[in-house]
Enzyme design. Structure first.
Site: not given
Ligand code: PEP
Ligand code: MG
Length: 764
Positions: A367, A680
């Site tokens: 993150h 995403c």
């Molecule tokens: C993902 O898991 O690809 C996502 C977009 O969520 P995060 O990276 O915030 O877990």
């Protein structure tokens, strides 16, 4: 080998492995071996490759003055013989041997018997360990095997010291200006030149860096104050416990007080301060040294005192930190380094001044890295060997394209990287023309590009770079910036900002996705296996009050704008979505009634992150309006590889054939049930994979604002027919690296070479 020898061996090995530096390891080794074998001399010579000599690095028994000074040529003396033959030399009377070389500085002429063992690492001689006795004697086979075993251990320690470069083994550890390089995992691309600032959690003794004292007398005074306040603290504790603890149980307090006597620990700490270290670093070093000594004690009671010693160290440190007004300022060109840096810790810093981030833990899709990428900060993670404690204020270059770190880089290298920085600026300037272009392939296919947001800067940059909507608003990011769960009105105002900046465009707001590596500073979830634990929807469904507050705030924020889409993270089963639909319906009715307005019902979608969803698109399609692939997590679960673990980062790849095939099938399934599907995860923001996703038929690609222009440029230059052909070729391949190089090859041949990161390789 006898049991006793085995015990001794184990103890020495343990001690070597837990010592603070190579010099300490060598000293421990020679002393322990001399004691255990009851020999007059034990010495270690290491091969100094630069000077092609064996240098005497440590000795028990030889003249201490000669240590660090006396050296032998590779073919000189018995030490040279052991090195040349790469085997043990065992002599009853060394001085009679033709290769005996007399070194007057060592005073070794009085020793007769000689046993030399080569220290080998991966078939190379790294040094020679020698034991000697006055008494002429043949050393036994047991003695030989004892030393061979020890040397095997020692070789690992020496190789590690060479590799991590935390010291130049042939100089004293104070020499910090040696050029060293380290490899990590590229997180957020870019180049930075600057100075290191070590970020470490307060009251964590182990991570305190060495730092040059600005004013030695100030540091000495700070130490005196800290020691005196810890003394008072302990005296008070002792008094408080007088009625509840027996006097023996309180004996620890007097041990502590004795350790704090002016000529005990404080004297040692002061010695290091006088040598130039600041008080906090000196405390860490002295406590570490004593912990190592205590841990080796035979006496159980004393061994168990290690935790007390740590406690004492923490108390002194806490007191020093309380009085510390010298917080290093994060000036421009600061390179932040730490073991692990949380998203919350990062966004608290003056981010405009951060030139780069380097961590020893973590992986490319953590993150923190995602946020760093949004902020455009070059980041390298998983630099496991980086000796953080010794790097404060060191000059560094971070090449976040390749994941390489250069400490004290030579002038030529600095020049080369400055040139690359200039080229980078030029590329960024060229990309500006894509801010106002549409993402349309040369054969006329339009692709919808959305932005991922979290911080306000993402919104501003997303609008500026022509995003057609928000594909993922990570609502946990503003939660991380607070010191408690924000209330409904507070959340409404935050969401309103997001929705109004993209008025008339869809804004996809994800409900709170915490757990795993997304910790809130005020709500930490400690779990053995957190990636598979209480996270995302699993957490919010257990806390419907938190979920409803958020949904109500989103609904209120959307009044009059009508562009809200709600996205659910970490969905595993249909029943979870049914529960959510019930809650959202209830909140929607309630908010409309309270506000006395009609609110457009938001479209509701789920993230495809857990592989179970891939196999139930038909059933989920009956409940939801859209799907969005969270490829960061989907890859983690599909390939069973922790997205935050640098050791397995080479296994984590969005070019893995099974990832590509799963996505291809997913898009087909979603379209079969007439549901839009977007993506995403970070994969959408890599131009190389973006064109594959485009060919698969994803309705929308959503990415960090820092990647929009690059992806748009790629789309403007790659015909859909070419992308489809590439996709059909790569899905047949069985190796992620092959897939990647296949697409890179295409990019290089179509004028898109600047998007291929490995193009920016620097060698000096
Ligand atoms: C993902 O898991 O690809 C996502 C977009 O969520 P995060 O990276 O915030 O877990
Ligand atoms: Mg995710």
């Amino acid at each position: 080998m006898s049991n006793m020898q085995l015990d001794t061996l184990r103890r020495i090995v343990q001690e070597i492995n837990s010592s603070v530096s190579l010099h300490d390891s060598l000293d421990i080794m020679v002393n322990q071996v001399a004691d255990a074998m009851k020999v007059d001399v034990c010495s270690i010579y290491l091969l100094d490759e630069r000077n092609q000599r064996y240098l005497l690095m440590a000795s028990k028994g030889l003249n201490p003055e000669s240590v660090g000074h006396v050296s032998l040529q590779l073919s000189e003396g018995l030490v040279g013989l052991v090195g040349q033959r790469e085997e043990i030399v065992n002599l009853e009377n060394a001085s009679k041997h033709e290769r005996f070389a007399y070194l007057p500085e060592t005073g070794e002429e009085i020793y007769n018997s000689f046993l030399g063992v080569p220290v080998m690492y991966r078939r190379k001689v790294m040094g020679v360990l020698v034991v000697q006795n006055k008494q002429p004697q043949d050393f036994s086979e047991a003695a030989e095997s004892f030393l061979v075993t020890l040397c095997a251990q020692l070789s690992g320690v020496i190789a590690h010291a060479h590799a991590v470069g935390n010291i130049d083994v042939f100089r004293k550890p104070s020499n910090g200006a040696t050029y060293k390089t380290f490899q990590g995992v590229p997180g957020s691309g870019g180049i930075a030149l600057g100075r290191a600032i070590v970020l470490y959690p307060p009251a964590d003794l182990a991570s305190v860096p060495d730092r040059e004292a600005e004013d030695i007398s100030d540091e000495l005074q700070l130490l005196d104050q800290a020691v005196s306040s810890v003394r008072t603290e302990i005296q008070q504790l002792d008094e408080k416990m007088q009625d509840s603890l027996m006097s023996e149980e309180r004996a620890l307090f007097s041990v502590f007080l004795r350790m704090l006597d002016e000529n005990a620990l404080p004297a040692e700490i002061k010695e290091l301060i006088r040598a130039g270290n600041w008080a906090q670093g000196a405390v860490r070093r002295v406590i570490d040294k004593h912990i190592t000594l205590f841990a080796q004690m035979e006496d159980d009671y004393l061994r168990e005192r290690v935790s007390d010693l740590k406690d004492l160290g923490r108390r002194i440190l806490a007191s020093l930190q309380e009085a510390d007004s010298s917080h290093r300022e994060i000036s421009p060109d600061s390179i932040i380094i730490g073991e692990e840096i949380s998203t919350a810790a990062l966004v608290e810093l003056p981010v405009d001044n951060i030139a780069a981030i380097v961590t020893t833990e973590g992986a490319a899709n953590s993150h923190m890295v995602i946020v760093a990428r949004a902020l455009g900060i070059p980041t390298v993670v998983g630099v496991t060997e980086l000796p953080i404690n010794t790097l404060d204020d060191a000059e560094m270059i971070v090449d976040a394209y390749q994941g390489r770190i250069f400490i004290n880089p030579p002038r030529r290298m600095r020049q080369r990287y400055k040139e690359i920085q200039k080229e980078e600026e030029q590329i960024a300037k060229d990309l500006k023309q894509y801010e106002t272009r549409d993402a349309i392939t040369p054969d006329g296919v339009a692709v919808r590009l959305y932005v991922n947001t979290g911080l306000m800067i993402d919104v501003v940059r997303g609008v500026q770079r022509g995003a057609k909507g928000v594909g993922l608003y990570r609502s946990e990011i503003p939660f991380m910036l607070r010191d408690r769960f924000p209330g409904e009105e507070e959340q409404r105002a935050m969401y309103r900002q997001q929705l109004s900046h993209f008025a008339n465009k869809p804004v996809t707001m994800r409900t709170l996705d915490i757990g795993a590596d997304k910790d809130l500073p005020y709500f930490s979830i400690e779990e053995e296996n957190s990636a598979l634990g209480w996270r995302g929807l699993r957490f919010t469904l257990d806390h419907p009050e938190i979920f409803s507050t958020q949904v109500r705030a989103m609904l209120k924020a959307s009044i009059g704008l009508n562009n809200l889409h709600i996205l659910l993270p970490m969905v595993t089963s249909v029943s979870e979505v049914e529960e959510v639909l019930y809650l959202v319906e209830r909140d929607w009715n309630a908010v409309q009634e309270e506000e006395q307005v009609k609110i457009t019902k938001p479209k509701i979608g789920i993230m495809v992150e857990v592989p179970s969803v891939l196999l139930q698109i038909d059933e989920f399609s009956e409940l939801v309006d859209f799907f969005s692939v969270g490829s960061n997590d989907l890859i983690q679960y599909l390939l069973a590889v922790d997205r935050n673990n640098p050791r397995v980062s080479s296994v984590y790849s969005h070019f893995h054939p099974s990832v590509l095939r799963a996505l291809q099938r997913l898009v087909k399934d979603c379209h079969k049930y007439e549901k839009p599907v977007s993506i995403c995860g970070e994969m959408a923001g890599d131009p190389l994979s973006a064109i594959l996703l485009m060919a698969m038929g994803f309705n929308t690609l959503s990415m960090s604002s820092s990647n929009i222009l690059r992806v748009r440029k790629a789309i403007c230059h790659v015909a859909m027919s070419d992308a489809e052909k590439l996709l059909s070729e790569v899905v047949k391949m069985n190796n992620p690296l092959m897939v990647k190089s296949w697409i890179e090859y295409y990019f290089k041949n179509h004028g898109l070479g600047d998007m291929v990161k490995s193009n920016r390789l620097v060698s000096v």
